[in-house]
Design a protein around this motif. Structure first.
Motif, PDB file in Angstrom:
ATOM      1  N   LYS A   8       1.570   1.695  -3.636  1.00  0.00           N
ATOM      2  CA  LYS A   8       0.368   2.133  -4.363  1.00  0.00           C
ATOM      3  C   LYS A   8       0.128   3.630  -4.159  1.00  0.00           C
ATOM      4  N   GLN A   9       0.359   4.125  -2.945  1.00  0.00           N
ATOM      5  CA  GLN A   9       0.157   5.538  -2.664  1.00  0.00           C
ATOM      6  C   GLN A   9       1.189   6.392  -3.374  1.00  0.00           C
ATOM      7  N   TRP A  13       0.824  -1.218   0.000  1.00  0.00           N
ATOM      8  CA  TRP A  13       0.000   0.000   0.000  1.00  0.00           C
ATOM      9  C   TRP A  13       0.851   1.259   0.000  1.00  0.00           C
ATOM     10  N   GLU A  14       2.040   1.204   0.564  1.00  0.00           N
ATOM     11  CA  GLU A  14       2.955   2.344   0.460  1.00  0.00           C
ATOM     12  C   GLU A  14       3.337   2.582  -1.003  1.00  0.00           C
TER      13      GLU A  14
END
Length: 137
Positions: free
Chosen positions: A134-135, A131-132
């Protein structure tokens, strides 16, 4: 008839997605790992040999699915820049896929819920990094 035989592919390849779709999420591996741990817990609480045999069979299948979903992330989603920014990522995937495997302490061969939890812990670490990235994209 001859032409179709000549033009027929000699090698068939399969992939996570034939497009490729670009849809990746560690949740797929996590859900299967949660199933593995739940089966390990149910196995511990049931003495019926038929139930236990079936539980082992299903747990082994789910462990294989965990490995599959992790491999897709490892080989298809994560790219060299991710591995440069997160140098622990290769080792993390290696440990997670081994934990889902059939070796000592692997969830495919273990009925101990502690091993299932360790697998979930590895997936949680991968999920955080995923998720890091993806952000940042």
């Amino acid at each position: 008839m001859r032409l179709s035989r000549i033009l027929r592919p000699r090698l068939e390849a399969t992939a996570h997605c034939d497009l490729p779709c670009g849809v990746y999420d560690p949740a797929q591996a996590r859900i299967e790992a949660e199933s593995v741990k739940a089966i390990q817990e149910k196995y511990q609480g049931n003495d019926d040999p038929v139930f236990r045999e079936r539980a082992i069979e299903i747990k082994e299948q789910r462990s294989d699915l965990v490995k599959h979903h992790l491999w897709v992330l490892w080989t298809d989603y994560f790219k060299p820049p991710h591995f440069e920014k997160y140098p622990e990522l290769h080792e993390l995937f290696n440990k997670a896929t081994k934990k889902a495997g059939g070796g000592p302490g692997g969830t495919k061969s273990s009925v101990d819920p502690k091993d299932g939890q360790e697998l979930l812990d590895y997936i949680a670490q991968i999920d955080k990094i995923f998720w890091e990235t993806k952000q940042a994209a």
